[in-house]
Design a protein around this motif. Structure first.
Motif, PDB file in Angstrom:
ATOM      1  N   UNK A  27      24.526 -50.235 -82.295  1.00 44.53           N
ATOM      2  CA  UNK A  27      23.334 -50.017 -81.466  1.00 44.53           C
ATOM      3  C   UNK A  27      23.727 -49.791 -80.003  1.00 44.53           C
ATOM      4  N   UNK A  28      24.976 -49.404 -79.771  1.00 48.84           N
ATOM      5  CA  UNK A  28      25.485 -49.319 -78.404  1.00 48.84           C
ATOM      6  C   UNK A  28      25.153 -48.009 -77.704  1.00 48.84           C
ATOM      7  N   UNK A  29      24.684 -47.021 -78.455  1.00 51.69           N
ATOM      8  CA  UNK A  29      24.436 -45.703 -77.879  1.00 51.69           C
ATOM      9  C   UNK A  29      22.982 -45.297 -78.077  1.00 51.69           C
ATOM     10  N   UNK A  30      22.081 -46.232 -77.780  1.00 48.76           N
ATOM     11  CA  UNK A  30      20.662 -45.977 -77.964  1.00 48.76           C
ATOM     12  C   UNK A  30      20.047 -45.366 -76.716  1.00 48.76           C
ATOM     13  N   UNK A  31      19.157 -44.460 -76.929  1.00 49.39           N
ATOM     14  CA  UNK A  31      18.313 -43.919 -75.872  1.00 49.39           C
ATOM     15  C   UNK A  31      16.880 -44.240 -76.262  1.00 49.39           C
ATOM     16  N   UNK A  32      15.920 -43.647 -75.591  1.00 50.05           N
ATOM     17  CA  UNK A  32      14.525 -43.896 -75.951  1.00 50.05           C
ATOM     18  C   UNK A  32      14.269 -43.425 -77.377  1.00 50.05           C
ATOM     19  N   UNK A  33      13.609 -44.250 -78.170  1.00 50.58           N
ATOM     20  CA  UNK A  33      13.339 -43.886 -79.561  1.00 50.58           C
ATOM     21  C   UNK A  33      12.377 -42.706 -79.606  1.00 50.58           C
ATOM     22  N   UNK A  53      27.505 -33.038 -81.580  1.00 47.92           N
ATOM     23  CA  UNK A  53      27.254 -32.913 -80.148  1.00 47.92           C
ATOM     24  C   UNK A  53      27.423 -34.254 -79.449  1.00 47.92           C
ATOM     25  N   UNK A  54      26.912 -35.311 -80.061  1.00 48.59           N
ATOM     26  CA  UNK A  54      27.006 -36.642 -79.466  1.00 48.59           C
ATOM     27  C   UNK A  54      28.458 -37.063 -79.279  1.00 48.59           C
ATOM     28  N   UNK A  55      29.286 -36.813 -80.297  1.00 46.46           N
ATOM     29  CA  UNK A  55      30.695 -37.179 -80.200  1.00 46.46           C
ATOM     30  C   UNK A  55      31.391 -36.400 -79.091  1.00 46.46           C
ATOM     31  N   UNK A  56      31.036 -35.115 -78.959  1.00 45.19           N
ATOM     32  CA  UNK A  56      31.621 -34.303 -77.894  1.00 45.19           C
ATOM     33  C   UNK A  56      31.224 -34.836 -76.525  1.00 45.19           C
ATOM     34  N   UNK A  57      29.968 -35.233 -76.386  1.00 42.94           N
ATOM     35  CA  UNK A  57      29.487 -35.753 -75.111  1.00 42.94           C
ATOM     36  C   UNK A  57      30.139 -37.103 -74.798  1.00 42.94           C
ATOM     37  N   UNK A  58      30.302 -37.948 -75.804  1.00 42.49           N
ATOM     38  CA  UNK A  58      30.964 -39.240 -75.578  1.00 42.49           C
ATOM     39  C   UNK A  58      32.411 -39.042 -75.144  1.00 42.49           C
ATOM     40  N   UNK A  94      23.877 -37.994 -72.071  1.00 42.15           N
ATOM     41  CA  UNK A  94      23.821 -36.941 -73.088  1.00 42.15           C
ATOM     42  C   UNK A  94      24.197 -37.498 -74.462  1.00 42.15           C
ATOM     43  N   UNK A  95      25.261 -38.303 -74.502  1.00 46.42           N
ATOM     44  CA  UNK A  95      25.686 -38.881 -75.780  1.00 46.42           C
ATOM     45  C   UNK A  95      24.583 -39.759 -76.361  1.00 46.42           C
ATOM     46  N   UNK A  96      23.965 -40.572 -75.525  1.00 50.05           N
ATOM     47  CA  UNK A  96      22.870 -41.418 -76.003  1.00 50.05           C
ATOM     48  C   UNK A  96      21.732 -40.570 -76.557  1.00 50.05           C
ATOM     49  N   UNK A  97      21.357 -39.525 -75.824  1.00 45.80           N
ATOM     50  CA  UNK A  97      20.272 -38.660 -76.279  1.00 45.80           C
ATOM     51  C   UNK A  97      20.603 -38.005 -77.616  1.00 45.80           C
ATOM     52  N   UNK A  98      21.844 -37.550 -77.755  1.00 47.73           N
ATOM     53  CA  UNK A  98      22.230 -36.855 -78.986  1.00 47.73           C
ATOM     54  C   UNK A  98      22.330 -37.807 -80.177  1.00 47.73           C
ATOM     55  N   UNK A  99      22.919 -38.993 -79.970  1.00 50.93           N
ATOM     56  CA  UNK A  99      22.971 -39.961 -81.075  1.00 50.93           C
ATOM     57  C   UNK A  99      21.557 -40.374 -81.488  1.00 50.93           C
ATOM     58  N   UNK A 100      20.683 -40.578 -80.515  1.00 54.21           N
ATOM     59  CA  UNK A 100      19.325 -40.998 -80.842  1.00 54.21           C
ATOM     60  C   UNK A 100      18.547 -39.871 -81.523  1.00 54.21           C
ATOM     61  N   UNK A 101      18.824 -38.621 -81.121  1.00 53.31           N
ATOM     62  CA  UNK A 101      18.175 -37.492 -81.781  1.00 53.31           C
ATOM     63  C   UNK A 101      18.596 -37.421 -83.245  1.00 53.31           C
ATOM     64  N   UNK A 159       8.978 -30.277 -78.690  1.00 51.08           N
ATOM     65  CA  UNK A 159       9.222 -31.669 -78.264  1.00 51.08           C
ATOM     66  C   UNK A 159       9.528 -32.537 -79.478  1.00 51.08           C
ATOM     67  N   UNK A 160      10.402 -33.552 -79.345  1.00 47.99           N
ATOM     68  CA  UNK A 160      11.130 -33.964 -78.144  1.00 47.99           C
ATOM     69  C   UNK A 160      12.454 -33.246 -77.932  1.00 47.99           C
ATOM     70  N   UNK A 161      12.837 -32.346 -78.865  1.00 51.65           N
ATOM     71  CA  UNK A 161      14.107 -31.648 -78.714  1.00 51.65           C
ATOM     72  C   UNK A 161      14.137 -30.826 -77.432  1.00 51.65           C
ATOM     73  N   UNK A 162      13.006 -30.255 -77.073  1.00 49.55           N
ATOM     74  CA  UNK A 162      12.963 -29.412 -75.876  1.00 49.55           C
ATOM     75  C   UNK A 162      13.356 -30.205 -74.639  1.00 49.55           C
ATOM     76  N   UNK A 163      12.886 -31.423 -74.529  1.00 49.22           N
ATOM     77  CA  UNK A 163      13.211 -32.242 -73.358  1.00 49.22           C
ATOM     78  C   UNK A 163      14.707 -32.543 -73.306  1.00 49.22           C
ATOM     79  N   UNK A 164      15.317 -32.785 -74.458  1.00 50.71           N
ATOM     80  CA  UNK A 164      16.758 -33.044 -74.499  1.00 50.71           C
ATOM     81  C   UNK A 164      17.529 -31.804 -74.046  1.00 50.71           C
ATOM     82  N   UNK A 165      17.121 -30.632 -74.544  1.00 50.66           N
ATOM     83  CA  UNK A 165      17.805 -29.404 -74.170  1.00 50.66           C
ATOM     84  C   UNK A 165      17.649 -29.126 -72.685  1.00 50.66           C
ATOM     85  N   UNK A 166      16.498 -29.413 -72.118  1.00 52.91           N
ATOM     86  CA  UNK A 166      16.280 -29.211 -70.686  1.00 52.91           C
ATOM     87  C   UNK A 166      17.206 -30.100 -69.862  1.00 52.91           C
TER      88      UNK A 166
END
Length: 253
Positions: A27-33, A53-58, A94-101, A159-166
């Motif tokens: 649970x170490x890479x959580x972003x907003x659910x 993507x998350x692994x690349x960002x981390x 970014x990593x948090x957003x991608x893992x949570x996505x 949404x919510x993918x659009x917000x992550x991409x932005x």
């Protein structure tokens, strides 16, 4: 399948290979659910793409830590160190957003596993020229391309993918801009040879940048192979033009 390069941040390379953490239950890479609606028949593949993507960002967090060390090694201005650390903080988010996505797609609570490669030593020597070459490729060209790809995908996603991409588009564009500031300093203040940098541009034109991702995943924020290839080459063209402008500036000076 969703494989290969998928909008990475600055890559972390050791032992001549791109290094990325595996995924592990934590649970170490959580972003907003959030909840992301994906067609059942592609849910597993799309989630895997976002975890790639998350692994690349981390891994990019380690890459920017290495970047700051190299900046110190070449005696760069302190404002560049601030940029490197600010960019590293972006990559954590970014990593948090991608893992949570990915979790919002398939429900698996996975984050970055222990990443032992982050402790592998970097290059033994760093020169102005070697730093400039890496900066041109990794920051100016590749992060510039990552920003452009994310920007192109914004209107294709919901949404919510659009917000992550932005968020990714805005941050990666700033990282590329930071790279150009560093490169221009190396050329104008430290005398790095532009012809040597043009050689990097020519080498990049001969590399393969396809990611083997199907175009049908683009509405889920995963760029297809054709888009990735064309965008990277557009970024290479932009780099060649900007280097040409730097050469003109040098001659005028």
């Amino acid at each position: 399948p969703v494989t290969g390069h998928i909008q990475p941040g600055r890559p972390f390379r050791r032992k001549h290979k791109t290094q990325r953490p595996l995924a592990a239950r934590n649970e170490h890479w959580r972003s907003a659910t959030r909840q992301t609606l994906v067609d059942v028949d592609v849910r597993e593949e799309v989630a895997a793409g976002w975890r790639s993507m998350a692994a690349a960002e981390a891994a990019s967090v380690a890459a920017f830590s290495s970047l700051s060390q190299q900046l110190l090694a070449i005696g760069a201005p302190s404002e560049f160190l601030v940029m490197a650390h600010e960019d590293a903080l972006d990559e954590i988010e970014h990593a948090r957003l991608c893992y949570e996505t990915a979790r919002s797609i398939d429900g698996k609570p996975l984050g970055a596993a222990p990443f032992a490669a982050a402790l592998l030593p970097g290059p033994r020597t760093v020169t102005d020229l070697s730093f400039a070459k890496d900066c041109l490729k990794e920051s100016c060209v590749m992060e510039g391309a990552a920003a452009d790809i994310a920007r192109q995908l914004v209107p294709l996603t919901s949404p919510p993918l659009r917000a992550v991409m932005e968020t990714i588009a805005s941050d990666e564009a700033r990282h590329a801009a930071h790279g150009w500031l560093m490169l221009e300093w190396l050329v104008t203040q430290r005398g790095v040879d532009i012809d040597a940098l043009m050689d990097v541009v020519h080498q990049l034109r001969n590399e393969s940048f396809g990611n083997h991702t199907d175009d049908r995943f683009e509405r889920y924020g995963l760029a297809g192979s054709d888009r990735w290839t064309s965008t990277v080459h557009a970024s290479i063209d932009n780099a060649e033009e900007r280097l040409g402008s730097l050469r003109v500036g040098e001659l005028a000076g």
